[in-house]
Design a protein around this motif. Structure first.
Motif, PDB file in Angstrom:
ATOM      1  N   PHE A 191      -5.046  -9.891   1.088  1.00 30.78           N
ATOM      2  CA  PHE A 191      -4.587  -8.575   0.644  1.00 30.78           C
ATOM      3  C   PHE A 191      -5.019  -7.471   1.619  1.00 30.78           C
ATOM      4  CE2 PHE A 191      -4.016 -10.626  -3.548  1.00 30.78           C
ATOM      5  CZ  PHE A 191      -2.736 -10.168  -3.829  1.00 30.78           C
ATOM      6  N   TYR A 195      -2.239  -5.226   3.423  1.00 30.33           N
ATOM      7  CA  TYR A 195      -2.294  -3.760   3.397  1.00 30.33           C
ATOM      8  C   TYR A 195      -2.290  -3.193   4.814  1.00 30.33           C
ATOM      9  CZ  TYR A 195      -4.213   0.932   2.976  1.00 30.33           C
ATOM     10  OH  TYR A 195      -4.413   2.287   3.090  1.00 30.33           O
ATOM     11  N   ASP A 199       0.414  -0.610   6.237  1.00 32.80           N
ATOM     12  CA  ASP A 199      -0.066   0.764   6.412  1.00 32.80           C
ATOM     13  C   ASP A 199       0.018   1.230   7.865  1.00 32.80           C
ATOM     14  OD1 ASP A 199      -1.824   3.172   5.476  1.00 32.80           O
ATOM     15  OD2 ASP A 199      -2.941   2.303   7.147  1.00 32.80           O
TER      16      ASP A 199
END
Length: 214
Positions: A191, A195, A199
C-alpha cells in the motif's frame, strides 16, 4: 612606474593561470599605491577567477569608491553584486526546500510525471523527493526501508523472501508458507508503494500548471 610594471606582470601571470603569483604581484602594487583603482580592479578580477566572490566584491567596491566615474569598474561591481545576490537567494530557496518550508508553486521547477512515477516505482519516496516533497518522500522511504529491514531480520524472513521470489518465477517451486507477521509487512509495503506511484506523478503534473490555471 613600478605599479604599472607589477600590473603588467600580474596580467601575464593571470593569462598563464598563475593566480597565486598574480595576486602576490597585485599585493605588492597595493603596498605602493593603496588608492589606485586599477590595482583594486585587477585584484577583483583575480579573486573572481579564483572563485572568491566575496573577495572580488570587496575589491570591486573599493575600486568603485576610488573611481566612481569608471564605467568598466562600475559594471564589474554591479555584476558581482548581482551574482552574489542571486547565489544567496538560491541558497535560501534550497534551505527552505530542505526544511520543507517551500511549496512546489514557489520552487517554480516543472517536474516530469513519468520520471516521478519511475522513481517511486523503484523505491517509494524517491518520486516525492524528486518533486521537492522532501518530508513526505523521507517518510515513505523510511517506512519502506524499515519494513524491508524487519521483513528480513525477523526469523524466517530470508526463507520467506526466497519462497516469494520462487513463487514469482515458478509457483510450483514454492516451499512452505508465509507467517502472519511477514504477510502484514508485505501488505503494508504494497500500500505504501501503491500510494507512492500514484501520488508522485500527480504532484509532478501539478508543477506543469501555470499559476491560477486549474
Amino acid at each position: 612606474m613600478e605599479v604599472e610594471r607589477l600590473l603588467r606582470q600580474a596580467h601575464l601571470q593571470q593569462l598563464r593561470g598563475q593566480l597565486e603569483e598574480a595576486s602576490a604581484s597585485v599585493q605588492q602594487a597595493l603596498e605602493l599605491m593603496p588608492d589606485d583603482a586599477s590595482v583594486w580592479e585587477m585584484l577583483g578580477d583575480l579573486r573572481q577567477q579564483a572563485g572568491d566572490m566575496q573577495g572580488a566584491h570587496d575589491a570591486y567596491k573599493r575600486a568603485h569608491e576610488l573611481a566612481p566615474e569608471n564605467a568598466a569598474i562600475e559594471r564589474k561591481y554591479a555584476q558581482i553584486v548581482l551574482r552574489i545576490t542571486t547565489q544567496q537567494e538560491q541558497f535560501q530557496l534550497w534551505q527552505q526546500a530542505l526544511e520543507g518550508k517551500l511549496s512546489e508553486a514557489e520552487t517554480g521547477v516543472p517536474r516530469r510525471p513519468g520520471l516521478a512515477f519511475l522513481l517511486s516505482f523503484v523505491m517509494p519516496g524517491l518520486g516525492q523527493i524528486y518533486n521537492g516533497q522532501l518530508i513526505k518522500g523521507g517518510i515513505l522511504l523510511g517506512i519502506t526501508l524499515i519494513g524491508l529491514t524487519l521483513f528480513v531480520a525477523v526469523s524466517g524472513g530470508k526463507e520467506t523472501l526466497q519462497n516469494m521470489l520462487a513463487f514469482l518465477v515458478n509457483p510450483s517451486r514454492m516451499r512452505g508458507g508465509i507467517s502472519q507477521f511477514h504477510l502484514l509487512v508485505v501488505i503494508m509495503l504494497f500500500f505504501v508503494w501503491l500510494y507512492a506511484i500514484i501520488d508522485a506523478p500527480l504532484n509532478a503534473a501539478r508543477s506543469h500548471r501555470l499559476p491560477g490555471v486549474e
